[in-house]
Write an enzyme that holds these catalytic residues in place. Structure first.
Site, PDB file in Angstrom:
ATOM      1  CD1 TRP A 103      -4.192  -1.976   4.901  1.00  0.00           C
ATOM      2  CD2 TRP A 103      -2.090  -2.568   5.410  1.00  0.00           C
ATOM      3  NE1 TRP A 103      -4.242  -2.998   5.825  1.00  0.00           N
ATOM      4  CE2 TRP A 103      -2.977  -3.380   6.153  1.00  0.00           C
ATOM      5  CE3 TRP A 103      -0.712  -2.750   5.565  1.00  0.00           C
ATOM      6  CZ2 TRP A 103      -2.525  -4.360   7.045  1.00  0.00           C
ATOM      7  CZ3 TRP A 103      -0.260  -3.726   6.452  1.00  0.00           C
ATOM      8  CH2 TRP A 103      -1.153  -4.516   7.165  1.00  0.00           C
ATOM      9  CG  ASP A 148      -2.090  -2.114  -1.494  1.00  0.00           C
ATOM     10  OD1 ASP A 148      -2.540  -3.214  -1.875  1.00  0.00           O
ATOM     11  OD2 ASP A 148      -1.729  -1.894  -0.315  1.00  0.00           O
ATOM     12  CE  LYS A 206      -5.846  -8.225   2.747  1.00  0.00           C
ATOM     13  NZ  LYS A 206      -5.525  -8.834   4.020  1.00  0.00           N
TER      14      LYS A 206
END
Ligand SMILES: Cc1ncc(COP(=O)(O)O)c(C=O)c1O
Ligand SMILES: Cc1ncc(COP(=O)(O)O)c(C=O)c1O
Ligand SMILES: [Mg+2]
Ligand SMILES: [Mg+2]
Ligand SMILES: [Mg+2]
Ligand SMILES: [Mg+2]
Lengths: 354, 354
Positions: free
Chosen positions: A100, A167, A191
């Site tokens: 990511w 992030d 999540k």
């Protein structure tokens, strides 16, 4: 059979939240209409949005500190782009700790110069680089707090002479941190916060408005802030369900309370991985994620037996990401300790059998 | 009391769809997990996504004709930007028929030269301009098929020497058209297709890949196509509910069947507006929308009485947009004829009283 849901995302939500969300789809507040079919400008929804925004700031300890919370669309992947569009004037510094991070770098590179201050790519992203320097003449520093795929987590954050964007998609609201160290935090809901379809952005207002480019309206944090996160039609249901989850967390005692439970779950999980000779952890020990535990079977011949046993025990979502293989136990906020115990039981049963 | 839901968006969904959507939040397919907490890469969700994509093409009569359907995030407002990023090399031609057209133009202008081939802005967007030319040396032509706020609708579409992109947010799937006349169609789900949180894009593949700019991944139709509309985590629940609505429409007989019902509803509605001396339509008669009927009270003194009667009859969501005032009856696919009859009854009762 009770299912133990270890899915990496979208992932487990509490039963209490699911019940309320399900009811709202039929009838919200007993007014005869579904939450899905009322105007987002109605008082009912504006209240939900405002509650979600203030709960996010409250839980992070950022109320009254110059931050704004937004619930946007587009996923964390759109934030890779928005961060650069809003903050990148000349050059930016990125820490590369996983797939990511790497994608965030790729999107930002399209706009200007990017340096990687450090990277663990060559080691299969199995650790978190430390001891790197963040140059003071860069526009901002970007990092990924938890690497969902590889199961590593930043345990501390470097002091930074420049604004920090992070992030936190896979560990937001899971542990106490001094969140004032961050100037921009973003996280896809799917999540620790809710269903797929909305992304939380928490941004310190004073870092905005400093780039010279024209920013398209939908990409501009200032536009979204000025409209109370309602520049256009927001994703009503994902935001409502996220708000319910934040409410649940607050009632539980907030981040401090969930952190204890998360640490307990991680201890139980990693002890088994370490003590059981049939399993091996993937990530560097000191960088292990409390959210995603990655591990493999030492002897691949046991794969079928193990997976049959998992199935029989109602353990779901344990497959590792294709780029790592093996298994990944995602232990997000809503996963009960009992589910970890159920998994560990299967693992030790396998040891007895083998 | 039964509520008659005339909300302009998010708007009414059928009870059958709401029931299934509500159940899925608790347990999808009786497998013990909510649809919200399973991986988007699971077979269960991939099947939903593929079904939604193929139903969209099937209902529009575009299967096997070089088109691809995508379910994205960001709302129609993000499409204002994506259309320009993907199709605009030098200059583009826009028809300005309302607030949404105007915003589409604003976002595109950031990237390059835009001409307005025609505009009804000076007349409060009360009509659809006709007889304009679309220049053949422009990259594409953009129009808005239905102007949600003003209650006008394009009844025919000009022949175009260049690709046509159309914002069909508020009348998609409501009437038969030769959809092959369009090269790109987009629509926020929250009017005729589902809840807020996903946007349908139907694009003819051969118009893509012709601009020289680098397009950020999340903004690139080709990226989304290559990943089967799963480049990143899609908005699972909004897509599922949209799929259910498309299924409902197909079972009803598709666009042809709903078009008849929509025409009936519009006839009943506009007859009352015209015949009842207390009310006046806003839009030019020949351009009247079958989706959003805009009208005002001739005598504002009756406002309170009328609105009390509406409330007593369970009529909801009838307020006009602030830029037009008066009333707006949004009669999307899921609104039953009976709701229109209930509204018309109140209007004629007011006439009897007055
Ligand atoms: C750390 C992290 N960042 C970004 C993403 C991408 O999120 P999205 O799919 O919402 O774009 C993910 C998805 O799993 C993630 O785990
Ligand atoms: C015709 C039209 N286009 C665009 C939009 C904007 O849609 P969104 O709020 O999904 O960005 C709307 C919203 O009502 C609309 O009616
Ligand atoms: Mg990762
Ligand atoms: Mg071991
Ligand atoms: Mg309009
Ligand atoms: Mg009249």
């Amino acid at each position: 059979m009770k299912i133990h849901n270890f899915s990496a995302g979208p992932s487990i939500l509490t039963q209490e939240v699911l019940l309320k969300a399900s009811e709202a789809v039929l009838d919200y507040n007993n007014d005869g209409l579904s939450l899905l079919e009322i105007s987002h400008r109605s008082k009912a929804f504006v209240d939900i949005m405002e509650k979600a925004r203030s709960l996010a700031l409250e839980l992070l300890g950022l109320e009254g500190k110059g931050y704004k919370a937004l619930f946007l669309q587009g996923g964390a992947s759109t934030q890779f782009l928005m961060v650069a569009l809003n903050l990148l004037e000349k050059k930016a510094a990125y820490l590369n700790t996983g797939t990511w991070s790497d994608k965030a770098i790729k999107e930002a590179k399209m706009h200007d110069d990017i340096i990687e201050v450090a990277s663990s790519k060559d080691a299969g992203y199995s650790y978190i680089p430390k001891g790197f320097e963040i140059p003071s003449d860069y526009d901002y520093f970007h990092c990924t707090s938890n690497n969902t795929i590889f199961g590593t987590q930043m345990k501390s954050f470097p002091d930074s002479p420049i604004p920090v964007a992070c992030d936190m998609s896979s560990d937001i609201f899971s542990r106490s941190l001094d969140f004032t160290k961050f100037d921009l935090i973003y996280a896809g809901a799917q999540k620790n916060m809710g269903p797929a379809g909305t992304t939380l952005v928490v941004v310190k207002e004073d870092i905005l408005g400093k780039v010279s480019r024209k920013i398209p309206s939908m990409m501009d944090y200032k536009v979204h802030i000025s409209k109370g996160s309602m520049f256009n039609t927001p994703p009503v249901f994902p935001i409502y369900t996220s708000m319910l989850t934040l409410e649940w967390l607050k009632n539980l005692g907030g981040i401090k309370a969930i952190e204890e439970i998360n640490e307990m779950k991680a201890r139980v999980m990693y002890s088994e991985i370490d003590l059981n000779p049939l399993f091996k952890g993937y990530a560097n020990k000191e960088d292990r994620s409390n959210m995603n535990a990655t591990f493999t079977l030492v002897n691949e011949d046991l794969k079928e037996t193990f997976e049959t046993m998992l199935k029989e025990a109602g353990i779901s979502g344990l497959n590792g990401h294709r780029s790592v293989g093996g298994y990944r136990a995602s232990m997000y906020n809503a996963l009960p300790l009992d589910s970890v115990k159920a998994l560990v039981e299967v693992m030790s049963e396998l040891e007895t059998k083998a």
